[in-house]
Design a protein around this motif. Sequence first.
Motif, mmCIF file in Angstrom:
data_model
loop_
_atom_site.group_PDB
_atom_site.id
_atom_site.type_symbol
_atom_site.label_atom_id
_atom_site.label_comp_id
_atom_site.label_asym_id
_atom_site.label_seq_id
_atom_site.Cartn_x
_atom_site.Cartn_y
_atom_site.Cartn_z
ATOM 1 N N ALA A 156 8.736 7.978 -24.335
ATOM 2 C CA ALA A 156 9.570 7.098 -23.503
ATOM 3 C C ALA A 156 10.066 7.837 -22.261
ATOM 4 O O ALA A 156 10.102 7.275 -21.159
ATOM 5 N N GLU A 157 10.423 9.113 -22.428
ATOM 6 C CA GLU A 157 10.891 9.920 -21.302
ATOM 7 C C GLU A 157 9.773 10.114 -20.264
ATOM 8 O O GLU A 157 10.005 9.996 -19.062
ATOM 9 N N VAL A 158 8.570 10.395 -20.742
ATOM 10 C CA VAL A 158 7.433 10.572 -19.832
ATOM 11 C C VAL A 158 7.129 9.256 -19.117
ATOM 12 O O VAL A 158 6.880 9.243 -17.904
ATOM 13 N N GLU A 159 7.158 8.136 -19.813
ATOM 14 C CA GLU A 159 6.927 6.826 -19.189
ATOM 15 C C GLU A 159 7.965 6.539 -18.110
ATOM 16 O O GLU A 159 7.632 6.026 -17.043
ATOM 17 N N THR A 160 9.208 6.881 -18.385
ATOM 18 C CA THR A 160 10.275 6.691 -17.394
ATOM 19 C C THR A 160 10.006 7.540 -16.151
ATOM 20 O O THR A 160 10.174 7.070 -15.021
ATOM 21 N N ARG A 161 9.563 8.772 -16.369
ATOM 22 C CA ARG A 161 9.247 9.643 -15.235
ATOM 23 C C ARG A 161 8.077 9.098 -14.424
ATOM 24 O O ARG A 161 8.089 9.154 -13.196
ATOM 25 N N ILE A 162 7.067 8.589 -15.109
ATOM 26 C CA ILE A 162 5.906 8.007 -14.410
ATOM 27 C C ILE A 162 6.355 6.813 -13.577
ATOM 28 O O ILE A 162 6.001 6.693 -12.394
ATOM 29 N N ASP A 163 7.137 5.938 -14.173
ATOM 30 C CA ASP A 163 7.619 4.753 -13.455
ATOM 31 C C ASP A 163 8.459 5.133 -12.239
ATOM 32 O O ASP A 163 8.293 4.562 -11.159
ATOM 33 N N SER A 164 9.344 6.121 -12.407
ATOM 34 C CA SER A 164 10.176 6.581 -11.283
ATOM 35 C C SER A 164 9.311 7.170 -10.179
ATOM 36 O O SER A 164 9.558 6.928 -8.995
ATOM 37 N N PHE A 165 8.297 7.947 -10.563
ATOM 38 C CA PHE A 165 7.410 8.552 -9.576
ATOM 39 C C PHE A 165 6.663 7.468 -8.809
ATOM 40 O O PHE A 165 6.535 7.547 -7.586
ATOM 41 N N LEU A 166 6.163 6.463 -9.509
ATOM 42 C CA LEU A 166 5.393 5.397 -8.860
ATOM 43 C C LEU A 166 6.254 4.546 -7.932
ATOM 44 O O LEU A 166 5.765 4.058 -6.908
ATOM 45 N N ILE A 167 7.528 4.382 -8.257
ATOM 46 C CA ILE A 167 8.431 3.633 -7.377
ATOM 47 C C ILE A 167 8.591 4.364 -6.049
ATOM 48 O O ILE A 167 8.560 3.753 -4.981
ATOM 49 N N LYS A 168 8.752 5.674 -6.096
ATOM 50 C CA LYS A 168 8.939 6.474 -4.882
ATOM 51 C C LYS A 168 7.629 6.768 -4.151
ATOM 52 O O LYS A 168 7.636 7.156 -2.995
ATOM 53 N N ASN A 169 6.498 6.629 -4.849
ATOM 54 C CA ASN A 169 5.171 6.899 -4.286
ATOM 55 C C ASN A 169 4.268 5.691 -4.540
ATOM 56 O O ASN A 169 3.324 5.764 -5.341
ATOM 57 N N PRO A 170 4.532 4.556 -3.886
ATOM 58 C CA PRO A 170 3.816 3.320 -4.198
ATOM 59 C C PRO A 170 2.316 3.348 -3.889
ATOM 60 O O PRO A 170 1.562 2.540 -4.439
ATOM 61 N N SER A 171 1.858 4.268 -3.071
ATOM 62 C CA SER A 171 0.432 4.322 -2.744
ATOM 63 C C SER A 171 -0.379 5.037 -3.831
ATOM 64 O O SER A 171 -1.610 5.026 -3.791
ATOM 65 N N VAL A 172 0.299 5.645 -4.783
ATOM 66 C CA VAL A 172 -0.365 6.394 -5.846
ATOM 67 C C VAL A 172 -0.613 5.476 -7.047
ATOM 68 O O VAL A 172 0.266 4.741 -7.463
ATOM 69 N N LYS A 173 -1.819 5.547 -7.589
ATOM 70 C CA LYS A 173 -2.147 4.779 -8.802
ATOM 71 C C LYS A 173 -1.651 5.542 -10.018
ATOM 72 O O LYS A 173 -1.574 6.769 -10.009
ATOM 73 N N ARG A 174 -1.348 4.816 -11.055
ATOM 74 C CA ARG A 174 -0.854 5.414 -12.300
ATOM 75 C C ARG A 174 -1.787 6.522 -12.802
ATOM 76 O O ARG A 174 -1.336 7.577 -13.240
ATOM 77 N N SER A 175 -3.072 6.297 -12.701
ATOM 78 C CA SER A 175 -4.059 7.268 -13.194
ATOM 79 C C SER A 175 -4.134 8.524 -12.319
ATOM 80 O O SER A 175 -4.710 9.520 -12.739
#
Length: 186
Positions: free
Chosen positions: A92-111
């Motif tokens: 859950a902590e890693v998922e939260t970090r991924i989501d936060s990163f993607l919000i600040k870096n919208p041009s980056v894909k999850r993969s």
Amino acid sequence: MKENIIPAIRLTLFCAVFFSGIYTMSILGIAQLAPNQGNGEIVTVNGKNHHINVAQKFVENKYFWSRPSAVDYNAAGSGGSNKGTNNPDYLAEVETRIDSFLIKNPSVKRSEVPSELVTASGSGLDPNISVQGAKVQAKRIAESRKISEEKVLEIIKQNTEKPLLGMLGTEKINVLQLNIELDKLK
């Protein structure tokens, strides 16, 4: 039994003297030959000393972000979280970090999010990220600083450390040094 006690006491005394004295002084002597006499590399920025070999916390969009830290970047008490990769709290902590990163870096894909940007290192103080970890942040930094993305990529290229002897390890970038170079741009 008496024949074992005397050798055990001798071994204990030898180990105490060797490991607390001779070995320790040998390592200290070797460290004195290293740059900064084994204290690590220190850089002074705006009158404040920073250790290059210890991760620093950067949260502003204009900076490259370090690896997350399980000890909140406190060098006095390094350590990991000790949670396994299948622990629900850890996931859950890693998922939260991924989501936060993607919000600040919208041009980056999850993969495209490198694992080191969402998982803490074993010590919690790893000062380096991969080249890919830096490149996925370049667009956010360029927009925040109002400079070209190519300029940010050039700074990444200039600060990339090659593997030891050209073959041991991977390319890496020290986040503190990278951010110092960014701040030199005006």
